[in-house]
Design an enzyme around this catalytic site. Structure first.
Site, mmCIF file in Angstrom:
data_model
loop_
_atom_site.group_PDB
_atom_site.id
_atom_site.type_symbol
_atom_site.label_atom_id
_atom_site.label_comp_id
_atom_site.label_asym_id
_atom_site.label_seq_id
_atom_site.Cartn_x
_atom_site.Cartn_y
_atom_site.Cartn_z
ATOM 1 N N HIS A 178 12.150 -52.274 21.920
ATOM 2 C CA HIS A 178 12.522 -52.806 23.134
ATOM 3 C C HIS A 178 11.978 -54.193 23.964
ATOM 4 O O HIS A 178 11.104 -54.515 24.786
ATOM 5 C CB HIS A 178 11.736 -51.464 24.028
ATOM 6 C CG HIS A 178 12.102 -50.104 23.297
ATOM 7 N ND1 HIS A 178 11.601 -48.975 24.341
ATOM 8 C CD2 HIS A 178 13.452 -50.181 23.498
ATOM 9 C CE1 HIS A 178 11.663 -48.053 23.785
ATOM 10 N NE2 HIS A 178 13.617 -48.816 23.368
ATOM 11 N N SER A 283 7.777 -39.489 20.903
ATOM 12 C CA SER A 283 7.659 -38.000 22.094
ATOM 13 C C SER A 283 8.789 -37.951 22.170
ATOM 14 O O SER A 283 9.251 -36.707 21.841
ATOM 15 C CB SER A 283 6.808 -37.002 23.425
ATOM 16 O OG SER A 283 7.515 -38.466 24.112
#
Length: 340
Positions: A178, A283
């Site tokens: 990212h 997650s």
């Protein structure tokens, strides 16, 4: 993976204040009534992120389960995928853990389409930048780096984080899926530049904020929902690209934006070289990380997930281990007798 925010080591090895809550910089831009007429928000609003409803946190797997996960990875070529839980020990809060502050993420379309959103983003990040760049690798970063190559060979650490702490801890190679917050990219000419240089320039352009920076930084560090006074800085000034006049944006992937194609290709190449996938502190809520787990499954590759709290890939994990990352990785190092 989550923990209480902690103080990050300072450049000299001492303890600094809590590192900036980077997630707050990306909160959606809402109009404050004191700013006068204008849009109530800069663009499409995403649902607020925060702790998963009904999730159990704080559970730790048995030593036998932790050791079984290690044995599955030992001696293999391993691709490692990491998330925000890796950096909570460095004082950088996560998005989905039990201590996460709910927030509606700012989208790429909001940032690019509305001057108000850009003013809000740069004002908030200017206040938090000095704290953020003082963050140092935590125990989880260092222990992961120590596992390779003595315990398993890492084809790459593919990180969804933008803090650069894996590289600083010694992991190699690292793929910043990212991007990184210490770089700025022009959205028109693609020129890369230093975030620190831009920070200094914006302080010069906003002398009133610069004069109050220590006070604002202290207030922002204590406010769970961001610094309201910074939010009212609709007069904050930010520069255009010095080469072409285009919009400058941090070289990170915003919500609603795709990761750079060449970076994604490098990450999949590292996965193809591996014989196992290890997921740490994520997650796996967003597709950007989950796709690597799904690709590993299609290839018949074992997937080991270490995280405190649920993940979206729990049903397909070969081995699922619960607990604090620094503790789990310390157990692996001790069992394997790896060099520090």
């Amino acid at each position: 993976m989550t923990s209480q925010p902690s103080s990050a080591p300072g450049p000299g090895g001492g303890r600094a204040g809590p590192a900036a809550d980077v997630g707050r910089w990306f909160s959606t831009a809402t109009r404050n009534p004191l700013d006068g007429p204008g849009p109530t928000r800069g663009g499409p609003r995403l649902p607020a992120w925060g702790p998963m409803e009904g999730a159990q946190y704080g559970h730790r797997s048995t030593d036998a389960e932790i050791d079984a996960a290690l044995e599955l990875l030992r001696g293999r070529e391993v691709a490692v995928l990491t998330g925000a839980g890796m950096s909570t020990g460095s004082g950088l809060p996560d998005y989905r853990g039990r201590d996460a502050v709910p927030r509606s993420p700012m989208t790429y379309q909001e940032f690019m389409g509305h001057d108000l959103a850009r003013r809000r983003y740069w004002a908030r990040s200017t206040v938090g930048w000095e704290q953020f760049r003082g963050a140092r690798p935590g125990p989880a970063h260092r222990r992961l780096a120590a596992l390779s190559p003595d315990v398993f060979e890492t084809t790459a650490v593919i990180t969804q984080n933008v803090d650069g702490l894996h590289t600083e801890a010694g992991s190699d190679p690292v793929i910043d899926l990212h991007g990184r917050l210490d770089r700025v990219r022009c959205q028109q000419c693609e020129a890369l530049s230093s975030r620190l240089a831009l920070h200094r320039r914006m302080l010069a352009m906003n002398p009133e904020l610069a004069a109050r920076l220590p006070q604002l930084a202290a207030d922002a560090a204590q406010a769970p929902d961001g610094d309201a006074e910074v939010d009212r800085t609709s007069s904050f000034r930010y520069p255009p690209c010095p080469l072409c006049g285009g919009i400058l944006k941090p070289d990170v992937v915003f919500f609603g934006e795709s990761a750079r194609r060449e970076v994604v290709s490098s990450a999949f190449a590292a996965l193809e070289e591996a014989t196992a996938l290890l997921v740490l502190g994520s997650s796996l809520t967003v597709q950007s990380g989950l796709r690597f787990v799904r690709a590993a499954g299609r290839a018949g590759m074992p997937v080991v997930i270490l995280n405190d709290g649920p993940t979206r890939a729990d049903p397909v994990a070969t081995v699922r281990v619960h607990g604090r990352l620094e503790d789990l990785l310390e157990r692996w190092l001790s069992r394997a007798g790896a060099r520090r």
